[in-house]
Scaffold this active site. Sequence first.
Site, PDB file in Angstrom:
ATOM      1  N   LYS A 236     -18.171 -20.926 -24.854  1.00 24.55           N
ATOM      2  CA  LYS A 236     -16.983 -20.337 -24.327  1.00 24.55           C
ATOM      3  C   LYS A 236     -15.617 -21.444 -24.078  1.00 24.55           C
ATOM      4  O   LYS A 236     -15.680 -23.045 -24.374  1.00 24.55           O
ATOM      5  CB  LYS A 236     -17.060 -20.102 -22.929  1.00 24.55           C
ATOM      6  N   HIS A 328     -20.121 -16.931 -16.392  1.00 27.34           N
ATOM      7  CA  HIS A 328     -20.983 -17.438 -15.407  1.00 27.34           C
ATOM      8  C   HIS A 328     -21.779 -16.686 -15.320  1.00 27.34           C
ATOM      9  O   HIS A 328     -22.830 -15.906 -14.863  1.00 27.34           O
ATOM     10  CB  HIS A 328     -21.315 -18.397 -15.732  1.00 27.34           C
TER      11      HIS A 328
END
Length: 580
Positions: A236, A328
Site C-alpha cells: 500500500k 487496515h
Amino acid sequence: MALSSTYCRFSSAFSTSSIKNQERCLFTASQIDFNFCSHIFAGSRLLQMKCSNGHLIPVENSFADSSIVDRSVTNFEVSSDHFSSSEQNKTTVSVTVVGASGDLAKKKIFPALFALYYENFLPEHFTIFGYARSKMSDEELRNMISKTLTCRIDKRENCGDKMEKFLQRCFYQSGQYDSEENFKELDKKLKEREAGRVPNRLFYLSIPPNIFVDVVRCATYGASSPTGWTRVIVEKPFGRDSESSRELTASLKQYLTEDQIFRIDHYLGKELVENLSVLRFSNLVFEPLWSRQYIRNVQLIFSEDFGTEGRGGYFDSYGIIRDIMQNHLLQILALFAMETPVSLDAEDIRNEKVKVLKSMRPLEIEDVIVGQYKGHSKGGKSYPSYTDDPKVPNNSLTPTFAAAALFIDNARWDGVPFLMKAGKALHSNGAEIRVQFRHVPGNLYRRNFGTYLDKNTNELVIRVQPNEAIYLKINNKVPGLGMRLDRSNLNLLYSAKYSREIPDAYERLLLDAIEGERRLFIRSDELDAAWALFTPVLKELEEKHVFPELYPFGSRGPVGAHYLAAKYNVRWGDLSNDDS
C-alpha cells in the site's frame, strides 16, 4: 505430518499449493479435467495417483495418457511423501525484493524471509535477490541484511549457522526501476541460480507507488518466469482515491492477471486478525451473539505514541485516513462483520468481505472528526508538533488523527455503529477491536452499579498489538457477606498461554504468496468498494479545507472524538481503567 484427505475439484483455477501441505488428496474421476491436469502435475510435487482398488498410477503417465485410467473407478487418491527431495529438485523459488535498500526491506522483508528459512518453510531450492538503484555488491547486501536478522527467543539453536547459510542464498542486482535491460541482467543472474529447474518467481515491490507500473512492466518483459509462475506483491497505498486506484489497477493488469497481483495489507497477517474467524465461527458461544440483537457497538482503535519520525513527506501526501483507516481498519471490519463463507477458500472469504463493504452506508463528513498533534512541554521535556517535521509544510492541514462512525445496512448489522479511531502521537501504542454488548433487559442488579450503566454490560476485547490477548469483561460478585458487584476479565493472554513467539505478519503473508494462498490479500473489487466509502469524504475535507482540531502530543486525541461517540450513545472503550 498427520495423514489427511479431502475432496478436491480440479479446474482451470487449480493451484497445487492448495494441497501441497496434505499427504493425500481424494477426488472422484468425474471431477478431473485430465488434459488440464497433465499440464499442472508435470511440475507438481505429487508423485503418484492411486485408484481405490489400490493400483498405483505414476503421475508422469497418468495424465499424459488418460486412456490408462478407468474412469468408472469411483475415486482416486493422490499421495505425496511430504515433498520428496527428488521432486524438490525439479522446482525453485526466487524472491526478488525491489527496493532492497529501503527501511521496509531491511526491517521487515529480509528478516521475515530468514524466519521462514529458519523454520524450514521455504523450499529446499530458493534464491533471494535484492534489486535497487544503489550500487552494492553481494557481500555488501549480506552485511546490510545481517544487521537486522534475529532468531526467535524460543529458537536459538544453530542460529549463527542458519544465518550464514541464509545469507549465502542472498544476491544483489543494481539497476534502474524503469530499465528493461537492467531487469534482463537480473533475469540472467536468476537463471544461473535456478540451474535448469522449473523457475517460480516472486517480486516484492518495496518501493513508492509512483514507480509500481514501471517495475511491473520491466519485470514482466525482462525477468518473468518462462515456465513457472510469476507473482508480484504490491505494498500500500493502492492509490489516493477511487480514480487513482482504478488507474493503478488497470495499469498493472496490462502486464499481470489478477491472480498474479498480491496486494498486501500486513495487518491481515497479524495473529489476532487471523484468529477473528476462528473465534467467531468455531465457538458456539459467540456466533449466535454476532448481530444487532446483542451487539450495541463495535470499535476499531489504532494508536501510536510517536509522530511521523522521518516519514513526514510521505505521510503529508496521504494522512491518517488513507494510511490506516481505509485499509487496515476497514479490512478488519470486513472480516469481523462478514457472513459465514461457503468455505475457507480465498475467493469465498473475499466474496463475503466485498458484500460487507458494498452494504456500508457512504461516509458523511458529519460522522468524521479530524485532528493534528501540536507541540507542548511537559515535565521539562518538549514534544514537537506535526508541522515541526522539516518535510511537512507549515500550513499543512493533513490529519494525524481521525475518528469516524460507519454503518452496515444489512439485516445482521442494521443500526449498529462501527466506530473507528486512529491517530499518531497519542498516549498509548496499540491496536484493538472492542465489541460492546447490549444492556441486560430488566437487570436485577442495576442498583448495584449506580449511574454507571455501561458497567453492567459485557465487552469483548481483541488486542491485536502489543501483548496480544483476547478477554471478555463480565460482572461478578465480590466475595463477602454483602452484595457488591465487580467487573472482571476472562483473559487469554497469548504470552502466558503459548510459549512460542508469535510470527511477524510479514512471515505469514510472504509464505502465503509463495504458496499461492490469496485469502489474506486484497482483491481489486474489494479495493474499489473500500475507496468508494472514503473517497467522497476525503474530497470534501480537502475541498473545504477543513481545519483539524489540534491536540497535544501524548494526549488522548481531540475532544471532538468523544462528542462523535456520544452522538451514538457510545463511550470509547480504551478510556476505561479496568482493562487487563
